[in-house]
Design a protein around this motif. Structure first.
Motif, PDB file in Angstrom:
ATOM      1  N   PHE A 183       0.810  -1.226   0.000  1.00 46.52           N
ATOM      2  CA  PHE A 183       0.000   0.000   0.000  1.00 46.52           C
ATOM      3  C   PHE A 183       0.835   1.264   0.000  1.00 46.52           C
ATOM      4  N   ILE A 184       2.174   1.123   0.064  1.00 52.42           N
ATOM      5  CA  ILE A 184       3.000   2.323   0.156  1.00 52.42           C
ATOM      6  C   ILE A 184       2.840   3.140  -1.124  1.00 52.42           C
ATOM      7  N   GLY A 185       2.475   4.416  -0.967  1.00 52.71           N
ATOM      8  CA  GLY A 185       2.312   5.290  -2.125  1.00 52.71           C
ATOM      9  C   GLY A 185       0.956   5.183  -2.807  1.00 52.71           C
ATOM     10  N   VAL A 186       0.102   4.252  -2.346  1.00 51.96           N
ATOM     11  CA  VAL A 186      -1.230   4.102  -2.933  1.00 51.96           C
ATOM     12  C   VAL A 186      -2.156   5.147  -2.313  1.00 51.96           C
ATOM     13  N   PRO A 187      -2.882   5.932  -3.121  1.00 49.25           N
ATOM     14  CA  PRO A 187      -3.798   6.903  -2.512  1.00 49.25           C
ATOM     15  C   PRO A 187      -4.935   6.193  -1.782  1.00 49.25           C
ATOM     16  N   GLY A 188      -5.278   6.695  -0.616  1.00 52.78           N
ATOM     17  CA  GLY A 188      -6.276   6.029   0.212  1.00 52.78           C
ATOM     18  C   GLY A 188      -7.682   6.511  -0.061  1.00 52.78           C
ATOM     19  N   VAL A 189      -8.626   5.906   0.657  1.00 53.95           N
ATOM     20  CA  VAL A 189     -10.028   6.305   0.577  1.00 53.95           C
ATOM     21  C   VAL A 189     -10.336   7.106   1.836  1.00 53.95           C
ATOM     22  N   LYS A 190     -10.878   8.295   1.661  1.00 53.06           N
ATOM     23  CA  LYS A 190     -11.092   9.152   2.838  1.00 53.06           C
ATOM     24  C   LYS A 190     -12.481   8.974   3.414  1.00 53.06           C
ATOM     25  N   LEU A 191     -12.511   8.948   4.720  1.00 54.47           N
ATOM     26  CA  LEU A 191     -13.785   8.934   5.433  1.00 54.47           C
ATOM     27  C   LEU A 191     -14.277  10.381   5.464  1.00 54.47           C
ATOM     28  N   THR A 192     -15.318  10.677   4.686  1.00 53.41           N
ATOM     29  CA  THR A 192     -15.732  12.082   4.554  1.00 53.41           C
ATOM     30  C   THR A 192     -16.581  12.513   5.744  1.00 53.41           C
ATOM     31  N   PRO A 193     -16.600  13.827   6.038  1.00 51.66           N
ATOM     32  CA  PRO A 193     -17.379  14.304   7.183  1.00 51.66           C
ATOM     33  C   PRO A 193     -18.872  14.132   6.961  1.00 51.66           C
ATOM     34  N   ILE A 194     -19.567  13.914   8.048  1.00 51.00           N
ATOM     35  CA  ILE A 194     -21.029  13.892   8.014  1.00 51.00           C
ATOM     36  C   ILE A 194     -21.492  15.255   8.511  1.00 51.00           C
ATOM     37  N   VAL A 195     -22.095  16.036   7.618  1.00 52.40           N
ATOM     38  CA  VAL A 195     -22.526  17.385   8.000  1.00 52.40           C
ATOM     39  C   VAL A 195     -23.954  17.301   8.520  1.00 52.40           C
ATOM     40  N   ILE A 196     -24.136  17.693   9.764  1.00 54.75           N
ATOM     41  CA  ILE A 196     -25.474  17.670  10.346  1.00 54.75           C
ATOM     42  C   ILE A 196     -26.168  18.990  10.004  1.00 54.75           C
ATOM     43  N   PRO A 197     -27.293  18.928   9.295  1.00 52.49           N
ATOM     44  CA  PRO A 197     -27.935  20.169   8.858  1.00 52.49           C
ATOM     45  C   PRO A 197     -28.293  21.061  10.052  1.00 52.49           C
ATOM     46  N   LEU A 198     -28.400  22.346   9.811  1.00 52.23           N
ATOM     47  CA  LEU A 198     -28.752  23.357  10.814  1.00 52.23           C
ATOM     48  C   LEU A 198     -27.689  23.504  11.895  1.00 52.23           C
ATOM     49  N   LEU A 199     -27.427  22.410  12.648  1.00 55.21           N
ATOM     50  CA  LEU A 199     -26.460  22.499  13.749  1.00 55.21           C
ATOM     51  C   LEU A 199     -25.089  22.945  13.236  1.00 55.21           C
ATOM     52  N   SER A 200     -24.737  22.477  12.026  1.00 55.97           N
ATOM     53  CA  SER A 200     -23.416  22.813  11.499  1.00 55.97           C
ATOM     54  C   SER A 200     -23.341  24.275  11.064  1.00 55.97           C
ATOM     55  N   VAL A 251      -8.613   9.087   7.888  1.00 58.76           N
ATOM     56  CA  VAL A 251      -8.986  10.488   8.059  1.00 58.76           C
ATOM     57  C   VAL A 251      -7.748  11.367   8.170  1.00 58.76           C
ATOM     58  N   TYR A 252      -6.894  11.044   9.140  1.00 60.94           N
ATOM     59  CA  TYR A 252      -5.809  11.955   9.498  1.00 60.94           C
ATOM     60  C   TYR A 252      -4.814  12.135   8.358  1.00 60.94           C
ATOM     61  N   THR A 253      -4.396  11.038   7.717  1.00 60.29           N
ATOM     62  CA  THR A 253      -3.453  11.182   6.610  1.00 60.29           C
ATOM     63  C   THR A 253      -3.969  10.589   5.300  1.00 60.29           C
ATOM     64  N   THR A 254      -4.950   9.701   5.352  1.00 55.29           N
ATOM     65  CA  THR A 254      -5.507   9.039   4.166  1.00 55.29           C
ATOM     66  C   THR A 254      -4.444   8.351   3.316  1.00 55.29           C
ATOM     67  N   GLN A 255      -3.489   7.734   3.957  1.00 56.75           N
ATOM     68  CA  GLN A 255      -2.540   6.883   3.234  1.00 56.75           C
ATOM     69  C   GLN A 255      -1.895   5.937   4.241  1.00 56.75           C
ATOM     70  N   TRP A 256      -1.164   4.950   3.697  1.00 58.45           N
ATOM     71  CA  TRP A 256      -0.470   4.034   4.585  1.00 58.45           C
ATOM     72  C   TRP A 256       1.004   4.403   4.630  1.00 58.45           C
ATOM     73  N   ILE A 257       1.517   4.644   5.838  1.00 58.27           N
ATOM     74  CA  ILE A 257       2.942   4.888   6.039  1.00 58.27           C
ATOM     75  C   ILE A 257       3.385   3.916   7.123  1.00 58.27           C
ATOM     76  N   GLU A 258       4.513   3.248   6.893  1.00 56.67           N
ATOM     77  CA  GLU A 258       4.976   2.308   7.905  1.00 56.67           C
ATOM     78  C   GLU A 258       5.209   3.040   9.226  1.00 56.67           C
ATOM     79  N   ASN A 259       4.889   2.379  10.325  1.00 55.80           N
ATOM     80  CA  ASN A 259       5.036   2.970  11.668  1.00 55.80           C
ATOM     81  C   ASN A 259       4.288   4.292  11.804  1.00 55.80           C
TER      82      ASN A 259
END
Lengths: 324, 362
Positions: A110-127, A208-216
């Motif tokens: 997976f090194i260098g492979v672009p990841g799949v991002k967990l997108t934000p859930i926008v709560i209507p009105l409250l946001s 979420v934080y980096t959206t990729q795989w990096i060893e360690n």
């Protein structure tokens, strides 16, 4: 979105994996088991989360995969530490060493492979609420889960019978056994809960934080999570404070490293002077701040012996063999 | 089916010797399974892991080079763990020892004399010990958990070395690669048989350290004190032993040996200080400690075994295109199985089927 809001958003993102891993470990330790394998379970969650998101194309299944991987991996520790009554410190270290190795081997593809991002859930009105709306109500699911878990764990430990049983096992496994409680079963469940939470925290890093795989890529976060449990003196709500404090330290040093002094010439001279001093600190020293802060915080908390003694689960780290 | 353990009246002597062998055998079996899962021939993989590195003279030399830091560090850690002091930051002490020892050839390259090298070794031991003194001080003075503080200091040490070799200590003629100047000849550890390979006198230091610590544990009052304080701190207090002093003793000793390992690596095989120095020996040494059953003599054998997995990983990568990361999986499995096998020493293990349990109940 203002700069301040943007910084706070990154603080939240840095705090979530710590919060998840720490709240899980807190439950494990409350049952009297010290699992030093948090770093290993987190990194397994990170690589499994990334892998499952790649295979299915669905980041939610990725997060689920990370959680399950963390829980299954913790079973290895549970079998040794609970069933075979091995030394918990050494077994936890073994879990971390094995996790770092296995994840490195698994993640090589997976090194260098672009990841799949967990997108934000926008709560209507409250946001739409000014200032806090985007911070609290337009986040990824793991953020909501992490906050909910803290309150759920607090309620579970102190307001339910099952929570009382778990704490009694952690404070006196002999008495709990005499009352007919299956000590081993409670501890297996507590360890697996800790593993699931750590796996979820790891999945947050790679989804979420980096959206990729990096060893360690956990870079000691599992160990910081362990320190947070001590910092919180085994109280769930205090984990919240600790995780966000460390999220802030991590992010602030990153922002100082990325600071562009020419953008700050509008600031008053003393503040500009302070900024240029901070900027002149070598990046490696700034990067070591979270680790140094962990040591400082641990010292401040543990110097109060009485406070530590009152809250530490009395059986922490001790194996249990029933007399038959 | 359920597994039940019950405490033995006396620890089993037979299993005390057998358990590392059982663990090693099981690791190879599990390793074979992993290689099959990776689609490789398990026999070829195990051959290149455990036999091939032993067939050539030059690689035997490499084995000694890799075993040296592992033995040195694990001998010190044995004393720590026997006395119930959980120093897991040996990697940081190894790095800080290397830095302290390297100060002489890097900052005073023209100081070339027969005492250069001995001074470097002493300085490295002092550096490692000083770095280990931090968690010892925090534990004894503030009751701070030494596991977490010693581990955090590893990250700090890694960043510090990174800063040194990219910043103030960087070789100006190094084409902007991180790393210091190559040490002068007086600052290098001589090789034992330069004709056949690179092994240096570091291995002798490791063997002497193992022998001395073994003698201390077996033949002196200090050894008794270490055991008593480790197994029963209360009894130790009644005997007049100080747990705080023991914490300092264990940390300073293990820190000094880790620092010595660091400078031997730098002044021996690598010949300059660079950012890749942290190869995980400090953590692998923890495996060596347990495989060697917390005994310095055992640590010598276990250190050679672990060194073999490093070389085996490289060999398997070259001959079978298996990632050298498999070596770390091997090491992790080995520690797990060692700990599991150690249970046999103190406990009897029974497999209880549900039928048998029902009979018992009747």
């Amino acid at each position: 979105m203002g700069m301040f809001e943007a910084i706070l958003l990154t603080v939240f993102a840095a705090a979530t994996p710590l919060l998840l891993a720490a709240i899980g470990e807190l439950v494990t330790e409350r049952s009297g088991v010290l699992n030093l394998g948090v770093e290993g379970m987190m990194i397994m969650g990170a690589v499994a989360g990334f892998a499952f998101a790649q295979i299915t194309g669905n980041p939610y299944l990725g997060a689920l995969g990370g959680m399950v991987a963390g829980a299954l991996f913790s079973l290895l520790f549970a079998f040794l530490a609970i069933t075979l009554v091995t030394n918990q410190v050494a077994t936890g270290l073994a879990l971390t060493i094995l996790g770092l190795g296995l994840s490195g081997l698994w993640g090589e593809a997976f090194i260098g492979v672009p990841g799949v991002k967990l997108t934000p859930i926008v709560i209507p009105l409250l946001s739409d609420i000014p200032l806090i709306g985007r911070l609290f109500f337009a986040q990824d699911i793991l953020f909501y889960v992490s906050i909910a878990l803290v309150f759920a764990v607090s309620w579970f430990l102190f307001k339910t019978k099952a929570g009382l049983i778990l704490r009694s096992v952690g404070d006196s496994h002999g008495s709990a056994h005499a009352l007919g409680i299956n000590v081993a079963r409670v501890r297996y469940l507590a360890v697996m809960f800790g593993g699931a939470c750590a796996g979820l925290g790891g999945a947050h890093l790679s989804l979420v934080y980096t959206t990729q795989w990096i060893e360690n890529m956990t870079a000691g976060r599992g160990w910081i999570a362990l320190a947070l449990v001590v910092f919180a003196s085994w109280r769930p709500l205090r984990i919240l404070l600790g995780a966000y404090l460390f999220g802030a330290i991590t992010i602030l040093q990153l922002h100082i490293q990325a600071l562009n002094l020419s953008d700050l010439e509008f600031l008053p001279a003393p503040i500009y002077g302070l900024m240029s001093v901070l900027k002149s600190i070598p990046s490696q020293f700034l990067s070591s701040l979270p680790y140094l802060a962990t040591i400082v915080v641990l010292v401040l908390i543990s110097r109060n012996r009485r406070l530590t003694l009152i809250n530490t689960p009395a059986m922490l780290g001790q194996g249990f063999v029933p007399d038959r | 089916m359920r597994i039940e353990v019950s405490r033995r009246q006396m620890p089993s002597r037979a299993f005390a010797y057998l358990s590392p062998a059982i663990a090693l055998a099981l690791t190879m079996v599990l390793g074979a399974v992993v290689f099959m899962a990776l689609g490789k021939s398990p026999t070829a993989a195990l051959y290149s892991y455990f036999i091939e590195p032993l067939t050539e003279t030059w690689s035997l030399h490499e084995l000694l080079i890799k075993a040296t830091p592992l033995i040195l560090i694990s001998v010190g850690l044995s004393v720590c763990y026997l006395s119930n002091n959980w120093n897991i930051g040996a990697e940081g002490q190894y790095l800080m020892g290397a830095v302290a020892g390297s100060a002489i050839p890097v900052l005073m390259p023209e100081f070339q004399s027969f005492i250069t090298l001995p001074l470097m070794l002493l300085l490295a031991m002092a550096g490692g010990a000083a770095y280990a003194a931090i968690p010892a001080f925090l534990k004894t003075r503030f009751n701070t958990n030494e596991i977490l503080t010693s581990l955090m200091l590893v990250y700090v040490a890694q960043l510090f070395v990174d800063w040194l070799v990219r910043g103030p200590w960087r070789n100006p003629q190094g084409f902007s690669f991180p790393g210091t100047i190559t040490f002068n000849d007086y600052a290098l550890l001589p090789e034992i048989f330069p004709a056949s390979g690179r092994a240096n006198f570091g291995i002798l230091f490791a063997l002497v350290a193992a022998l001395l610590v073994w003698l201390m544990l077996r033949k002196t009052m200090k050894g008794f004190e270490i055991r008593v304080l480790g197994q029963n701190p209360r009894a130790g207090r009644f005997a007049g032993f100080s747990a705080a002093k023991m914490t300092f003793f264990a940390f300073l000793l293990s820190g000094a040996l880790a620092g010595l390992a660091g400078i031997i690596e730098v002044a021996g095989a690598v010949q300059h200080l660079n950012e890749k120095l942290s190869a995980g020996y400090g953590f692998a040494a923890i495996i060596v400690v347990f495989l060697g059953r917390l005994n310095p003599a055992g640590a010598v054998v276990a250190g050679l075994v672990l060194a073999l997995t490093y070389l085996g990983g490289e060999a398997a990568q070259i001959s079978l295109q298996i990632s050298d990361k498999s070596a770390r999986v091997f090491q992790g499995m080995l520690l797990f199985l060692v700990l599991a096998s150690d249970t046999l020493i103190h406990y009897r293990i029974r497999f209880v089927t549900s039928g048998a349990a029902a009979q018992e109940a009747n």
